[in-house]
Design an enzyme around this catalytic site. Sequence first.
Site, mmCIF file in Angstrom:
data_model
loop_
_atom_site.group_PDB
_atom_site.id
_atom_site.type_symbol
_atom_site.label_atom_id
_atom_site.label_comp_id
_atom_site.label_asym_id
_atom_site.label_seq_id
_atom_site.Cartn_x
_atom_site.Cartn_y
_atom_site.Cartn_z
ATOM 1 C CE LYS A 173 -2.431 2.768 2.993
ATOM 2 N NZ LYS A 173 -2.208 4.024 2.179
ATOM 3 N N GLY A 226 6.086 5.114 9.125
ATOM 4 C CA GLY A 226 5.394 6.015 8.981
ATOM 5 C C GLY A 226 5.264 6.556 10.364
ATOM 6 C CB SER A 227 3.117 8.578 12.274
ATOM 7 O OG SER A 227 1.740 7.959 12.254
ATOM 8 C CB VAL A 230 0.106 4.701 11.928
ATOM 9 C CG1 VAL A 230 -0.470 3.622 11.009
ATOM 10 C CG2 VAL A 230 -0.968 5.858 11.749
ATOM 11 N N GLY A 231 2.137 3.044 13.974
ATOM 12 C CA GLY A 231 3.141 1.998 14.157
ATOM 13 C C GLY A 231 2.691 1.234 15.305
ATOM 14 C CD GLU A 248 13.109 1.301 10.581
ATOM 15 O OE1 GLU A 248 13.255 2.145 11.320
ATOM 16 O OE2 GLU A 248 13.573 -0.044 10.421
ATOM 17 C CB CYS A 282 12.424 9.125 9.111
ATOM 18 S SG CYS A 282 13.286 8.295 7.917
ATOM 19 C CD GLU A 383 8.566 12.675 13.112
ATOM 20 O OE1 GLU A 383 7.501 12.018 13.264
ATOM 21 O OE2 GLU A 383 9.543 12.135 12.484
#
Length: 482
Positions: A173, A226-227, A230-231, A248, A282, A383
């Site tokens: 995705k 991603g963030s 969400v991780g 990551e 990142c 962040e």
Amino acid sequence: MAEKQYINGRWVDSHAHETYKHRNPARLGEVTGVWPQGDGDDATKAIDAAAAAFPGWRALPAIRRADLMKQVLRLIDERREELARVITLENGKTLADSRAEVQSTYREMEFQIAEGLRVGGETKPTAQPGVFAYETREPLGVVSVVAPWNFPLNVPGRKSTPALMAGNTLVFKPASLTPGVGKAFVDLFHEAGFPPGVINMVVGPGSTVGAAFTGSPRIRAISFTGSTEVGRRIHRVASEAMIRTQLEMGGKNAIVVLADADLDAAAASAARAAYACTGQWCTCTSRAVVEKPVLDEFTERLRHYVEQMKTGDGADESTDMGPLCGTEQLETVGDYLRVGTREGARLLTGGERLTGDRYDDGCFIPPTIFADVKPEMRIAQEEIFGPVLSVMEASGFDEAVRIANGVPFGLSSSVYTNDLNRAMSFIEQIEAGLVHVNMLTAYKEPGFAFGGVKDSGFGTPEAGSSGIEFFTEHKVAYIKYR
Ligand code: NAP
Ligand code: MG
């Protein structure tokens, strides 16, 4: 007509009827494509196709899988400029940064193809006469790759190559902000002649397609970038179903500048790594922690570099920094600029959305420096993921390390010094997956692992030799021959 999904070796219409328009972040009036809001049914079909393709793909000798992957590399090489232009069109980063992304994708995939040819096992003397034993690695099955928009080609390339080389099939995705790069990526595999179902792509929201790709018990592993938010959610769901995760996530990377440092090199490094991809790598530098005696001089040199930078459309070759990737980013970063001022940080340059002819229709915030930033301020802790650098004072080495470590994140870091003792002490004490001495926080090479600690990373890291490790499981064979 909306663009299509790539399922079982064909470009097919989405099951969902809803679509969305993607817009060029440098000129929001320009629609770059109409994309499907894919749903759970699309995701199920993709997983079905990947599951059906798995037995054939795993049976193919690795050297044959490598032959196909090398066709992908050849196509990347032929299409460098085309790929770079799609990245800039959707993400906004400068063409120079997009070209660098294409090159790093090529190098990382090349390395992972080679690693894929070396996947093997080991044998040891056994405790029984006439018994031979060995340990080998096997693919997992269907795995999923969920990618962000900030490295829309590099991250899928870095994750998919070891997954496929190890014999897994995959569902992918892309981020909703960079579907066209996802399509260009999958096209490479299509044209290279990959068997149907080995790689599948579904465009759609994280909440539907992403959730299906990370919550299905038929998925054996998830590689996500991603963030942190969400991780964490993905890991919660995945752990229930015993799905392994490689996450990551965010960063708040510090460059520590000690009093003996080459200040010009340090300032140039901070200026480059803070604003590359408009602060949306990142591994960007987002804090400069500077020893008191050199604080003013470092800050002046930094300001000198930053004030020369030209912000504009990334597709214009003279641009040093492009727009933010979309209106949501523009809002979030704009909020942080106000937070910084309210918290009492001193704005040195930048700080407000750019307006006027060239800027009104795009997501432009100039390179921004805040000075007098205190470690507890939100702009020093959270962040921002935008072109904002916080400069902070440290009374000495110990305090600098304390400040650098005093955040929830631990992705990258750098120290500027010529004192070997302090450089080595920094390496020992810093809580980060990557540490540099006299180098950009963003520097990395394909042969070494890439991943963070604390809230920045979880699971076996990507790249290097661990890239493939993540996508395989162990099997031990004991054979009695006498
Ligand atoms: P994000 O919202 O976490 O999205 C990343 C990906 O996850 C996108 O494809 C997104 O889909 C998908 N997603 C969203 N919600 C999901 C859910 N509930 N289940 C499954 N998938 C879901 O992150 P972002 O804001 O796009 O990217 C910026 C972040 O990525 C920053 O925090 C940055 O530090 C981090 N990042 C980390 C690294 C690293 O290697 N450490 C590299 C690059 C970026 P949609 O696009 O459809 O929402
Ligand atoms: Mg998001």
